[in-house]
Design a protein around this motif. Structure first.
Motif, PDB file in Angstrom:
ATOM      1  N   GLN A 138      44.485  44.932  81.682  1.00  0.00           N
ATOM      2  CA  GLN A 138      43.968  45.398  82.967  1.00  0.00           C
ATOM      3  C   GLN A 138      42.676  44.699  83.405  1.00  0.00           C
ATOM      4  OE1 GLN A 138      45.841  47.480  84.727  1.00  0.00           O
ATOM      5  NE2 GLN A 138      47.305  47.591  83.038  1.00  0.00           N
ATOM      6  N   ILE A 139      41.741  44.493  82.477  1.00  0.00           N
ATOM      7  CA  ILE A 139      40.432  43.957  82.870  1.00  0.00           C
ATOM      8  C   ILE A 139      40.432  42.438  82.915  1.00  0.00           C
ATOM      9  CG2 ILE A 139      37.990  43.831  82.284  1.00  0.00           C
ATOM     10  CD1 ILE A 139      38.189  46.620  81.103  1.00  0.00           C
ATOM     11  N   GLN A 140      40.930  41.795  81.862  1.00  0.00           N
ATOM     12  CA  GLN A 140      40.844  40.342  81.816  1.00  0.00           C
ATOM     13  C   GLN A 140      41.515  39.645  83.000  1.00  0.00           C
ATOM     14  OE1 GLN A 140      42.775  38.235  78.657  1.00  0.00           O
ATOM     15  NE2 GLN A 140      41.968  36.297  79.408  1.00  0.00           N
ATOM     16  N   PRO A 141      42.664  40.136  83.508  1.00  0.00           N
ATOM     17  CA  PRO A 141      43.265  39.453  84.653  1.00  0.00           C
ATOM     18  C   PRO A 141      42.375  39.418  85.903  1.00  0.00           C
ATOM     19  CG  PRO A 141      44.895  40.843  83.569  1.00  0.00           C
ATOM     20  CD  PRO A 141      43.567  41.157  82.932  1.00  0.00           C
ATOM     21  N   LEU A 142      41.357  40.273  85.952  1.00  0.00           N
ATOM     22  CA  LEU A 142      40.440  40.281  87.097  1.00  0.00           C
ATOM     23  C   LEU A 142      39.362  39.207  86.982  1.00  0.00           C
ATOM     24  CD1 LEU A 142      39.705  44.132  87.274  1.00  0.00           C
ATOM     25  CD2 LEU A 142      41.391  42.861  88.631  1.00  0.00           C
ATOM     26  N   ASN A 143      39.193  38.622  85.804  1.00  0.00           N
ATOM     27  CA  ASN A 143      37.970  37.885  85.513  1.00  0.00           C
ATOM     28  C   ASN A 143      37.798  36.640  86.376  1.00  0.00           C
ATOM     29  OD1 ASN A 143      35.546  37.576  83.945  1.00  0.00           O
ATOM     30  ND2 ASN A 143      36.564  35.887  82.888  1.00  0.00           N
ATOM     31  N   ARG A 144      38.764  35.734  86.300  1.00  0.00           N
ATOM     32  CA  ARG A 144      38.595  34.482  87.049  1.00  0.00           C
ATOM     33  C   ARG A 144      38.691  34.701  88.554  1.00  0.00           C
ATOM     34  NH1 ARG A 144      42.242  28.936  86.782  1.00  0.00           N
ATOM     35  NH2 ARG A 144      41.206  27.932  88.559  1.00  0.00           N
ATOM     36  N   ALA A 145      39.669  35.510  88.981  1.00  0.00           N
ATOM     37  CA  ALA A 145      39.801  35.775  90.415  1.00  0.00           C
ATOM     38  C   ALA A 145      38.560  36.461  90.961  1.00  0.00           C
ATOM     39  CB  ALA A 145      41.039  36.630  90.673  1.00  0.00           C
ATOM     40  N   GLY A 146      37.982  37.374  90.167  1.00  0.00           N
ATOM     41  CA  GLY A 146      36.762  38.053  90.590  1.00  0.00           C
ATOM     42  C   GLY A 146      35.602  37.094  90.727  1.00  0.00           C
ATOM     43  N   ASP A 147      35.545  36.105  89.834  1.00  0.00           N
ATOM     44  CA  ASP A 147      34.491  35.094  89.909  1.00  0.00           C
ATOM     45  C   ASP A 147      34.654  34.236  91.155  1.00  0.00           C
ATOM     46  OD1 ASP A 147      32.318  33.422  88.588  1.00  0.00           O
ATOM     47  OD2 ASP A 147      33.912  31.931  88.739  1.00  0.00           O
ATOM     48  N   GLU A 148      35.887  33.873  91.471  1.00  0.00           N
ATOM     49  CA  GLU A 148      36.128  33.007  92.633  1.00  0.00           C
ATOM     50  C   GLU A 148      35.908  33.753  93.941  1.00  0.00           C
ATOM     51  OE1 GLU A 148      40.075  31.643  91.860  1.00  0.00           O
ATOM     52  OE2 GLU A 148      39.399  30.000  90.558  1.00  0.00           O
ATOM     53  N   GLN A 149      36.287  35.030  93.974  1.00  0.00           N
ATOM     54  CA  GLN A 149      36.135  35.805  95.210  1.00  0.00           C
ATOM     55  C   GLN A 149      34.722  36.344  95.362  1.00  0.00           C
ATOM     56  OE1 GLN A 149      38.820  39.128  95.474  1.00  0.00           O
ATOM     57  NE2 GLN A 149      38.118  39.736  97.506  1.00  0.00           N
ATOM     58  N   GLY A 150      34.177  36.869  94.290  1.00  0.00           N
ATOM     59  CA  GLY A 150      32.845  37.457  94.318  1.00  0.00           C
ATOM     60  C   GLY A 150      32.793  38.744  95.125  1.00  0.00           C
ATOM     61  N   VAL A 151      31.595  39.335  95.181  1.00  0.00           N
ATOM     62  CA  VAL A 151      31.409  40.518  96.023  1.00  0.00           C
ATOM     63  C   VAL A 151      31.028  40.066  97.426  1.00  0.00           C
ATOM     64  CG1 VAL A 151      30.669  41.950  94.070  1.00  0.00           C
ATOM     65  CG2 VAL A 151      28.963  40.745  95.419  1.00  0.00           C
ATOM     66  N   SER A 152      31.272  40.921  98.388  1.00  0.00           N
ATOM     67  CA  SER A 152      30.899  40.616  99.774  1.00  0.00           C
ATOM     68  C   SER A 152      30.073  41.767 100.341  1.00  0.00           C
ATOM     69  CB  SER A 152      32.150  40.385 100.636  1.00  0.00           C
ATOM     70  OG  SER A 152      32.984  41.533 100.639  1.00  0.00           O
ATOM     71  N   GLY A 209      35.187  44.807  76.243  1.00  0.00           N
ATOM     72  CA  GLY A 209      35.032  44.746  77.690  1.00  0.00           C
ATOM     73  C   GLY A 209      34.359  43.467  78.142  1.00  0.00           C
ATOM     74  N   TYR A 210      33.267  43.090  77.463  1.00  0.00           N
ATOM     75  CA  TYR A 210      32.561  41.872  77.849  1.00  0.00           C
ATOM     76  C   TYR A 210      33.414  40.637  77.590  1.00  0.00           C
ATOM     77  CZ  TYR A 210      28.202  44.425  78.668  1.00  0.00           C
ATOM     78  OH  TYR A 210      27.240  45.266  79.179  1.00  0.00           O
ATOM     79  N   SER A 211      34.222  40.639  76.529  1.00  0.00           N
ATOM     80  CA  SER A 211      35.134  39.518  76.295  1.00  0.00           C
ATOM     81  C   SER A 211      36.126  39.381  77.438  1.00  0.00           C
ATOM     82  CB  SER A 211      35.903  39.714  74.979  1.00  0.00           C
ATOM     83  OG  SER A 211      35.108  39.452  73.853  1.00  0.00           O
ATOM     84  N   ALA A 212      36.588  40.509  77.956  1.00  0.00           N
ATOM     85  CA  ALA A 212      37.581  40.493  79.020  1.00  0.00           C
ATOM     86  C   ALA A 212      36.976  40.107  80.362  1.00  0.00           C
ATOM     87  CB  ALA A 212      38.250  41.860  79.133  1.00  0.00           C
ATOM     88  N   SER A 213      35.802  40.654  80.692  1.00  0.00           N
ATOM     89  CA  SER A 213      35.124  40.325  81.954  1.00  0.00           C
ATOM     90  C   SER A 213      33.704  40.855  81.907  1.00  0.00           C
ATOM     91  CB  SER A 213      35.863  40.921  83.156  1.00  0.00           C
ATOM     92  OG  SER A 213      35.102  40.724  84.343  1.00  0.00           O
ATOM     93  N   ASN A 214      32.753  39.953  81.834  1.00  0.00           N
ATOM     94  CA  ASN A 214      31.339  40.338  81.875  1.00  0.00           C
ATOM     95  C   ASN A 214      31.032  41.150  83.118  1.00  0.00           C
ATOM     96  OD1 ASN A 214      29.129  37.984  80.239  1.00  0.00           O
ATOM     97  ND2 ASN A 214      31.172  38.574  79.619  1.00  0.00           N
ATOM     98  N   ALA A 215      31.475  40.654  84.265  1.00  0.00           N
ATOM     99  CA  ALA A 215      31.073  41.260  85.538  1.00  0.00           C
ATOM    100  C   ALA A 215      31.622  42.668  85.685  1.00  0.00           C
ATOM    101  CB  ALA A 215      31.541  40.379  86.698  1.00  0.00           C
ATOM    102  N   GLY A 229      26.202  33.141  88.047  1.00  0.00           N
ATOM    103  CA  GLY A 229      27.394  33.722  87.443  1.00  0.00           C
ATOM    104  C   GLY A 229      27.477  35.199  87.764  1.00  0.00           C
ATOM    105  N   LEU A 230      28.330  35.916  87.032  1.00  0.00           N
ATOM    106  CA  LEU A 230      28.541  37.349  87.257  1.00  0.00           C
ATOM    107  C   LEU A 230      28.810  37.644  88.734  1.00  0.00           C
ATOM    108  CD1 LEU A 230      25.843  39.089  85.000  1.00  0.00           C
ATOM    109  CD2 LEU A 230      28.247  38.666  84.487  1.00  0.00           C
ATOM    110  N   LYS A 231      29.654  36.841  89.345  1.00  0.00           N
ATOM    111  CA  LYS A 231      29.836  36.947  90.789  1.00  0.00           C
ATOM    112  C   LYS A 231      30.636  38.168  91.203  1.00  0.00           C
ATOM    113  CE  LYS A 231      28.998  32.084  91.570  1.00  0.00           C
ATOM    114  NZ  LYS A 231      29.424  30.828  92.228  1.00  0.00           N
ATOM    115  N   GLY A 232      31.336  38.790  90.259  1.00  0.00           N
ATOM    116  CA  GLY A 232      32.023  40.026  90.562  1.00  0.00           C
ATOM    117  C   GLY A 232      31.153  41.256  90.407  1.00  0.00           C
ATOM    118  N   SER A 233      29.937  41.054  89.932  1.00  0.00           N
ATOM    119  CA  SER A 233      28.973  42.146  89.761  1.00  0.00           C
ATOM    120  C   SER A 233      27.996  42.130  90.927  1.00  0.00           C
ATOM    121  CB  SER A 233      28.217  41.978  88.435  1.00  0.00           C
ATOM    122  OG  SER A 233      27.134  42.873  88.343  1.00  0.00           O
ATOM    123  N   ALA A 234      27.862  43.251  91.606  1.00  0.00           N
ATOM    124  CA  ALA A 234      26.978  43.337  92.772  1.00  0.00           C
ATOM    125  C   ALA A 234      25.530  43.475  92.321  1.00  0.00           C
ATOM    126  CB  ALA A 234      27.375  44.526  93.637  1.00  0.00           C
TER     127      ALA A 234
END
Length: 588
Positions: free
Chosen positions: A54-68, A118-124, A256-261
């Motif tokens: 559930q978490i890891q699949p969000l990692n790269r896409a979340g980095d590319e999209q980031g928060v808005s 959790g951090y291994s799967a996605s830091n953000a 980095g951490l672009k998925g983290s606001a």
């Protein structure tokens, strides 16, 4: 990027063999009622599954999209909100929370292993839950019964999130200069006015409310106090009401951490409630920060574990060059795993990561005993040991974690510098762990200045004595390693005694040599962890032969190639501050 699998066998080995968690928990009644090692193992397996699926699949896409941020609303990457809802419903936010308010009451020894997953799967993504758990910890330790009853159940359930609001533009690590003000009201509340920056999870769309813990000065006072400030007001029944004067000024654009606001937060007559005593806000906040510092160290650890898996897999697949002395298979080119330098990098990462995991569990065990031990004497000793270990866990784990990510990137060569492999994201995401929650230099100064010299080496001497008792119980086959380790421990105490003697005559000394002191201690502690792990693997009855052999090989590698760094760092400490402080300010 292939799915990262949490090393549950390693984690169970640490809990069951190395630290004998079943026996530790039996001596802590509050834990014994809830948990045994079989249940802990089942929780680890379920956590590993959720993080991987559930978490890891969000990692790269979340980095590319980031928060808005549209000027009003902060929006997390696609999939974050739904996955966080599942994460909360699974009880992961409240894993170590207090049962009386809806938490699961699990020990930190188990919690740190789930944090690593959790951090291994996605830091953000993982930061949102980590900050919420930390805020709840602070509220439970210091807030009034009314605030605890109103806010903790919603935080533990993940319906609401938490954030820690300390930093201001003119007051980074020096919080004495904060300008945010709190004005007392007749009903006992306060009106909060001011701004904060670099607030992780300051606002987002994952939960219906965000509960801010805000440092501010009460009007007319120089002391710093801590306030609970919800984004939306909450009535006595726990229902969300009107907006509370808490707004987002901007969302930071980061390395980095672009998925983290990461937000600039503004407070305009926001209603807040005092936590703890007036002018004692830092004492309250540091209850949260000590746990958060361990969590951020584990961010480095989780990244290192992920980086190792990625690099080891790549090294076995990437064909490049011939093995020294010719290909063992007669091929025209070999996988790069045959090359000595690639093996050196992978062994460095693995030896440091496995020892780092052991140190994290050791630190967590002392935190658990400090909270739940049967006698005050045991609680006090574990409190001192936990305080000694916390800055080391934060700084050494995050420093070595970034080292691991950079080394893993190097294994990938040019492919490590492009986005598709995913390793460069780990480097970017992990870099912040050395900076926030108190920079690693500040951690080192705290370690040497307060935790060692602060009590004239009494705690560290006592701590080493307990380690040596454990080392003496190891099998005689490790006599050489035990002697090497204990000799370095004595050398460490001798050098630190000299620093302690000179601390008043040389006011710049501690600041100038602190990082080397912390690193020397970190490599020493990892040596102790390797001795225990190799011994427990050798004497256990039910471990696979390959697992046991791997521990012996890594012990040999660590003691031959990495433990000698202790002497290097101690030599730098012994050299004093003269070479550091001699150049004039204008020279730089």
């Amino acid at each position: 990027m292939n799915s990262i699998q949490a090393p549950t066998q390693e984690m169970n080995f640490l809990l069951q063999q190395v630290f004998d968690a079943g026996n530790v928990w039996q001596k802590l009644p509050a834990i014994a009622e809830l948990l045994d090692v079989e249940t802990a193992s089942a929780i680890l397996e379920e956590g590993a599954r959720f993080c991987s699926e559930q978490i890891q699949p969000l990692n790269r896409a979340g980095d590319e999209q980031g928060v808005s941020f549209d000027g009003t609303t902060v929006i997390t990457p696609d999939g974050y909100a739904d996955t966080f809802r599942q994460y909360a419903e699974g009880g992961w936010v409240g894993l170590c929370g207090e049962p009386e308010f809806g938490g699961m009451g699990m020990p930190k020894m188990l919690g740190v292993l789930l944090d690593e997953m959790g951090y291994s799967a996605s830091n953000a993504f993982t930061l949102y839950g980590a900050l919420t758990a930390g805020a709840a910890l602070c509220i439970h330790a210091h807030a009034s019964d009314e605030l605890k009853a109103l806010y903790l159940p919603k935080l533990y359930s993940g319906e609401w999130a938490g954030a820690m609001d300390m930093t201001e533009p003119q007051a980074g690590s020096d919080l004495r200069n904060i300008a945010t003000r709190a004005t007392p009201q007749d009903d006992g509340s306060y009106l909060i006015n001011g701004s904060k920056m670099f607030i992780t999870g300051g606002d987002h769309d994952l939960t219906s409310n965000v509960i801010h813990l805000v440092l501010a000065k009460i009007q007319g006072c120089d002391g710093i106090s801590l306030f609970l400030v919800p984004k939306f007001k909450v009535n006595d029944a726990g229902d969300i009401g009107a907006a509370n004067g808490v707004s987002v000024g901007a969302v930071e654009h980061k390395m980095g951490l672009k998925g983290s606001a990461t937000c600039v937060m503004n407070y305009d007559n926001a209603e807040g409630y005092l936590i703890g005593r007036a002018n004692r806000g830092l004492v309250c906040m540091f209850t949260m920060m000590n746990y958060e510092r361990l969590s951020i160290g584990i961010q480095g650890l989780g990244s290192a574990q992920c980086a190792y898996q990625m690099a080891a897999e790549y090294a076995k697949e990437r064909v490049q060059g011939l093995a020294a002395g010719g290909s063992p298979t007669g091929a025209k080119a070999d996988a790069i795993i045959v090359h000595g330098d690639v093996r050196r990098m992978l062994l460095n990462i693995r030896a440091l990561t496995e020892a780092g995991r052991a140190m994290a569990v050791l630190t967590a065990m002392e935190l658990d005993k400090a909270k739940y031990a049967a006698t005050d004497e045991e609680k006090q000793q574990s409190s001192r040991f936990a305080a000694l270990l916390t800055p080391v866990a934060k700084a050494f784990l995050s420093d070595r974690g970034l080292d691991a990510c950079v080394s893993a990137q190097q294994v990938f060569g040019g492919h490590g510098y492009i986005c598709e492999t995913g390793i460069e994201q780990l480097v970017r995401d992990t870099r912040i762990a050395q900076i926030y929650e108190g920079t690693n230099g500040i951690q080192a100064i705290d370690f040497l200045g307060r935790k060692l010299a602060g009590d004239n080496l009494a705690t560290v001497t006592e701590f080493f004595a307990t380690l040596q008792q454990q080392q003496q119980a190891c099998d005689g086959v490790f006599a050489k390693e035990r002697q090497q380790l204990q000799s370095l421990q004595e050398q460490f105490l001798t050098v630190m005694a000299t620093v302690n003697e000179q601390k008043h005559d040389k006011p710049a000394l501690i600041n100038a040599v602190a990082v080397d002191a912390l690193d020397a201690f970190g490599y020493l502690l990892y040596g102790h962890c390797w001795l225990l792990m190799a011994d427990k693997a050798l004497t256990a009855d039910d471990l696979p032969a390959q697992f046991v052999a791997g521990k012996q090989q890594l012990l040999q590698f660590y003691f031959a190639k990495l433990l000698p760094r202790v002497s290097l760092h101690l030599a730098a400490v012994a050299a004093g501050d003269e070479a550091v402080m001699a150049p004039s300010t204008d020279w730089f």
